[in-house]
Design a protein around this motif. Structure first.
Motif, short mmCIF file in Angstrom:
data_model
loop_
_atom_site.label_atom_id
_atom_site.label_comp_id
_atom_site.label_asym_id
_atom_site.label_seq_id
_atom_site.Cartn_x
_atom_site.Cartn_y
_atom_site.Cartn_z
N ILE A 473 33.01 106.30 34.26
CA ILE A 473 32.72 105.28 33.25
C ILE A 473 33.85 105.49 32.05
CG2 ILE A 473 31.02 104.43 31.53
CD1 ILE A 473 30.33 103.57 34.36
N TYR A 474 34.51 104.52 31.62
CA TYR A 474 35.25 104.78 30.38
C TYR A 474 35.42 103.60 29.59
CZ TYR A 474 37.90 102.24 34.10
OH TYR A 474 38.32 101.36 35.11
N SER A 475 36.11 103.69 28.30
CA SER A 475 36.35 102.57 27.61
C SER A 475 37.84 101.98 27.84
CB SER A 475 36.10 103.16 26.15
OG SER A 475 34.77 103.51 26.00
N GLU A 476 37.57 100.53 27.31
CA GLU A 476 38.72 100.07 27.15
C GLU A 476 38.83 98.82 26.20
OE1 GLU A 476 42.25 98.12 30.45
OE2 GLU A 476 40.14 97.49 30.60
N SER A 477 39.91 98.88 25.28
CA SER A 477 39.74 98.11 24.13
C SER A 477 40.80 96.98 24.35
CB SER A 477 40.10 98.73 22.83
OG SER A 477 39.40 100.04 22.53
N LEU A 478 40.18 95.76 24.40
CA LEU A 478 40.99 94.36 24.61
C LEU A 478 40.33 93.31 23.61
CD1 LEU A 478 41.71 94.13 28.45
CD2 LEU A 478 43.34 94.65 26.62
N ILE A 479 40.95 92.37 23.33
CA ILE A 479 40.69 91.27 22.48
C ILE A 479 40.02 90.43 23.30
CG2 ILE A 479 41.22 89.36 21.14
CD1 ILE A 479 43.43 90.81 19.90
N PRO A 480 38.60 90.12 23.46
CA PRO A 480 38.03 89.31 24.43
C PRO A 480 38.33 87.72 24.28
CG PRO A 480 36.59 89.76 22.67
CD PRO A 480 37.85 90.55 22.31
N CYS A 481 38.38 87.23 25.22
CA CYS A 481 38.71 85.71 25.42
C CYS A 481 37.57 84.89 24.95
CB CYS A 481 38.97 85.34 27.01
SG CYS A 481 37.55 85.38 28.19
N ARG A 482 37.75 83.64 24.94
CA ARG A 482 36.54 82.98 24.31
C ARG A 482 35.17 82.87 24.86
NH1 ARG A 482 35.20 78.44 20.60
NH2 ARG A 482 32.98 79.01 20.22
N GLN A 483 35.27 83.07 26.12
CA GLN A 483 34.14 82.97 26.82
C GLN A 483 33.68 84.24 27.16
OE1 GLN A 483 35.31 80.65 30.29
NE2 GLN A 483 34.19 78.81 29.53
N CYS A 484 34.27 85.26 26.94
CA CYS A 484 33.93 86.81 27.19
C CYS A 484 33.25 87.52 26.04
CB CYS A 484 35.48 87.51 27.48
SG CYS A 484 36.31 86.48 29.01
N TYR A 485 32.56 88.30 26.45
CA TYR A 485 31.83 89.27 25.28
C TYR A 485 32.40 90.64 25.45
CZ TYR A 485 28.07 85.64 25.55
OH TYR A 485 27.18 84.56 25.33
N ALA A 486 32.11 91.27 24.50
CA ALA A 486 32.53 92.68 24.14
C ALA A 486 31.27 93.48 24.13
CB ALA A 486 33.69 92.79 23.01
N HIS A 487 31.33 94.61 24.95
CA HIS A 487 30.33 95.44 25.10
C HIS A 487 30.54 96.80 24.44
CE1 HIS A 487 28.55 92.29 27.82
NE2 HIS A 487 29.76 92.24 28.28
N TYR A 488 29.32 97.46 23.72
CA TYR A 488 29.50 98.97 23.32
C TYR A 488 28.18 99.30 23.66
CZ TYR A 488 29.81 102.49 19.86
OH TYR A 488 29.94 103.61 19.24
N ILE A 489 28.23 100.40 24.37
CA ILE A 489 26.97 101.02 24.83
C ILE A 489 26.65 102.40 24.62
CG2 ILE A 489 25.22 101.28 26.74
CD1 ILE A 489 26.31 99.01 28.15
N THR A 490 25.79 103.17 24.15
CA THR A 490 25.71 104.49 23.87
C THR A 490 24.35 104.71 24.76
OG1 THR A 490 26.62 104.42 21.76
CG2 THR A 490 25.09 106.51 22.30
N ILE A 491 24.19 105.72 25.52
CA ILE A 491 23.14 106.39 26.40
C ILE A 491 22.93 107.77 25.98
CG2 ILE A 491 22.30 106.66 28.50
CD1 ILE A 491 22.77 103.86 28.18
N THR A 492 21.62 108.05 25.77
CA THR A 492 21.42 109.28 25.34
C THR A 492 20.39 109.80 26.20
OG1 THR A 492 22.05 109.21 23.04
CG2 THR A 492 20.91 110.84 23.41
N TYR A 493 20.36 110.84 27.12
CA TYR A 493 19.25 111.07 27.95
C TYR A 493 19.53 112.59 28.42
CZ TYR A 493 16.34 110.91 32.24
OH TYR A 493 15.58 111.10 33.01
N ASP A 494 18.44 113.33 28.57
CA ASP A 494 18.44 114.55 28.97
C ASP A 494 19.71 115.84 28.62
OD1 ASP A 494 17.21 116.81 30.44
OD2 ASP A 494 18.52 116.25 32.35
N GLY A 495 19.73 115.52 27.00
CA GLY A 495 20.75 116.54 26.48
C GLY A 495 22.28 115.69 26.75
#
Length: 531
Positions: A473-495
């Motif tokens: 799982i890694y990040s990629e920074s791109l300008i989204p197209c008009r129909q596309c969503y950009a997602h930002y997720i933070t998961i915290t679990y078991d330390g």
């Protein structure tokens, strides 16, 4: 200068369709870059090839088939069969390199079988390859009725490895942007392209391929009279196309990380359209392998433009490609007529030849009229330029990273920020261990409750099955197209805590990220504006 260009084109009329396609592809991309800032990103340009590497691979093989005057409709079935067989064999623990070799041999075998029916039993290529397509599709569901995920380390490396572009890495670093890159399937596709170029233009086999096609089948008979190995060449062409179809299926498997019998519907038509738009005549005998690259680019640029426009359905890709294919068939017909007229200059034309010319002219005229009608309907459907500008106006907001970090400090175990999309959303959600879910879009807020056990189960699944806390799982920074969503997720679990951002519509989104979105979204409430 214009006269010089005109003289060059008049002496090399076969180059005209290929050059037209190249100009069309580059001009369309330039127009898109002018109107959409996102298309100015070099990575978006390289994504054209990343997202269509499997199409280019298959189109290269189809070019040889069409040059002989044949056709192969089995490519979509072979691609789907390759994805399913690959996924199932990997699931059973087979060595990935053995699987790759077996898939290529399978594609070659299917191509050779269809070639045998065409060459030895004199079955029409359309019928033989149509049967091959249905056989391959049927075998997909004989192997597995459902989609099969590919969870193999070697395939993940092959599909996700980033190959940086020399000379652009430093430039991107100086601008503070991610370095543009391509994937391994793109390198494979271009390697195959250059090998095919050499074979087509610098080997006896390639010259025989050109000699067989064209002139409504009469060239094949002439090639036989000259002692050329016509049957063997056609067998090798269909075998090579089977190899390309299987290789395209492997590339597609790397693209989607899974296999399914419903993959690549209508893919054979995209392949044929790419070859025709690249300047290869459907009657065979004329065309260039390199032109196929530009045909694929036209299709890829069309898809990118429709995504960035955002207000158009994805079916507009099919409409545009259909219109362009008709245009290029019309151009080919006109060129064929002129060539025929030049060959018969000063010689009385036989009635049959005159009838053929009249039919070609009638077909070309009808095609042009149809194109004009479609253009009128299309422009009326799209509306005025002012309406188009209104539809495409959208300000993509940056991720609310500080607010997300604050929610994590408050005890949230899942924080999800979604931006962009058709309506330029900016939604921030937080899920807590006790099942409390909050969300806001900067103006309106919402809060709901889910089962705490469900939250625990989702977190366990994300960690253990979707490999969230691994390099997969890694990040990629791109300008989204008009129909596309950009997602930002933070998961915290078991330390452990990890944040990753991705954009829809790219080939680089990890499968685990996609699956994580799929299990998070049902838990989130809709943010409804206050009355």
């Amino acid at each position: 200068m214009l006269r010089t260009i005109g003289n060059i084109l008049s002496r090399n009329r076969n180059l005209l369709p290929m050059l037209s396609t190249a100009v069309l592809a580059l001009t369309a991309y330039g127009i898109g870059a002018y109107f959409f800032e996102g298309m100015r990103n070099p990575q978006v340009f390289f994504n054209l090839f990343r997202n269509s590497s499997f199409l280019l691979i298959s189109a290269i093989g189809m070019t040889f088939v069409i040059l002989t005057g044949g056709i192969d409709l089995s490519v979509s079935g072979v691609v789907a069969l390759t994805t399913v067989a690959t996924a199932v064999l990997l699931r059973e623990g087979w060595n990935p390199w053995v699987v790759i070799l077996l898939m290529l041999l399978m594609g070659m075998a299917l191509g050779a079988i269809m070639g045998t029916f065409i060459v030895r039993l004199k079955v029409q290529p359309f019928i033989a390859t149509l049967a091959g397509m249905w056989f391959a599709r049927g075998m997909c569901f004989f192997i597995s009725d459902n989609a099969v995920a590919i969870d193999n380390r070697t395939f993940q490396i092959l599909g996700k490895t980033k190959i940086l572009i020399p000379g652009l890495t430093e430039l991107a670093a100086s601008r503070g942007e991610p370095a543009p890159y391509v994937s391994i399937p793109v390198v494979v596709a271009f390697t195959l392209l250059f090998v095919a170029l050499y074979i087509a233009h610098y080997t006896r086999f390639g010259r025989t391929v050109y000699a067989i096609g064209g002139n409504e089948g009469r060239n094949e008979q002439s090639a036989r009279l000259m002692g050329l190995p016509v049957d063997r060449t056609k067998m090798l062409v269909y075998t090579f196309n089977g190899f390309c179809s299987a290789l395209a299926g492997l590339s597609f498997s790397l693209f989607v990380d899974s296999g399914h019998g419903l993959y690549a519907p209508g893919f054979e038509l995209d392949v044929i359209a790419s070859v025709v738009m690249g300047g290869t005549m459907l009657t065979g005998g004329a065309g260039y392998v390199f032109g196929t690259l530009f045909g694929v680019m036209v299709l890829a640029v069309t898809q990118a433009l429709i995504q960035f426009i955002g207000s158009l359905s994805s079916w507009w890709t099919k409409i545009v490609i259909g219109v362009l294919t008709l245009v290029f068939i019309g151009v080919q017909t006109i060129l064929a007529n002129r060539k025929s007229e030049g060959a018969t200059a000063g010689v009385a034309m036989a009635p049959a030849a005159r009838l053929r010319r009249q039919r070609r002219l009638a077909f070309g005229t009808a095609a042009m009229l149809l194109i004009a009608a479609v253009a009128i309907v299309s422009f009326s459907r799209l509306g005025s330029p002012a309406q188009a500008a209104e539809n495409t106006r959208c300000e993509v907001k940056p991720f609310r990273e500080d607010e997300a970090a604050s929610l994590v400090q408050d005890g949230a175990v899942i924080v999800y920020n979604r931006t962009a999309g058709p309506e330029c959303v900016d939604e921030l959600f937080a899920i807590y261990p006790d099942g409390r879910v909050t969300g806001n879009d900067g103006v309106n807020s919402v809060e709901t409750q889910v089962d705490a056990a469900e939250v625990e189960q989702v977190l366990t699944t994300i960690r253990d099955e979707y490999d969230w806390f691994t390099p997969a799982i890694y990040s990629e920074s791109l300008i989204p197209c008009r129909q596309c969503y950009a997602h930002y997720i933070t998961i915290t679990y078991d330390g452990e805590e990890k944040t990753a951002s991705q954009v829809d519509g790219t080939a680089s989104m990890p499968l685990g990220y996609t699956l994580t979105l799929a299990v998070i979204r049902p838990m989130l409430p809709d943010i409804v504006p206050a009355p």
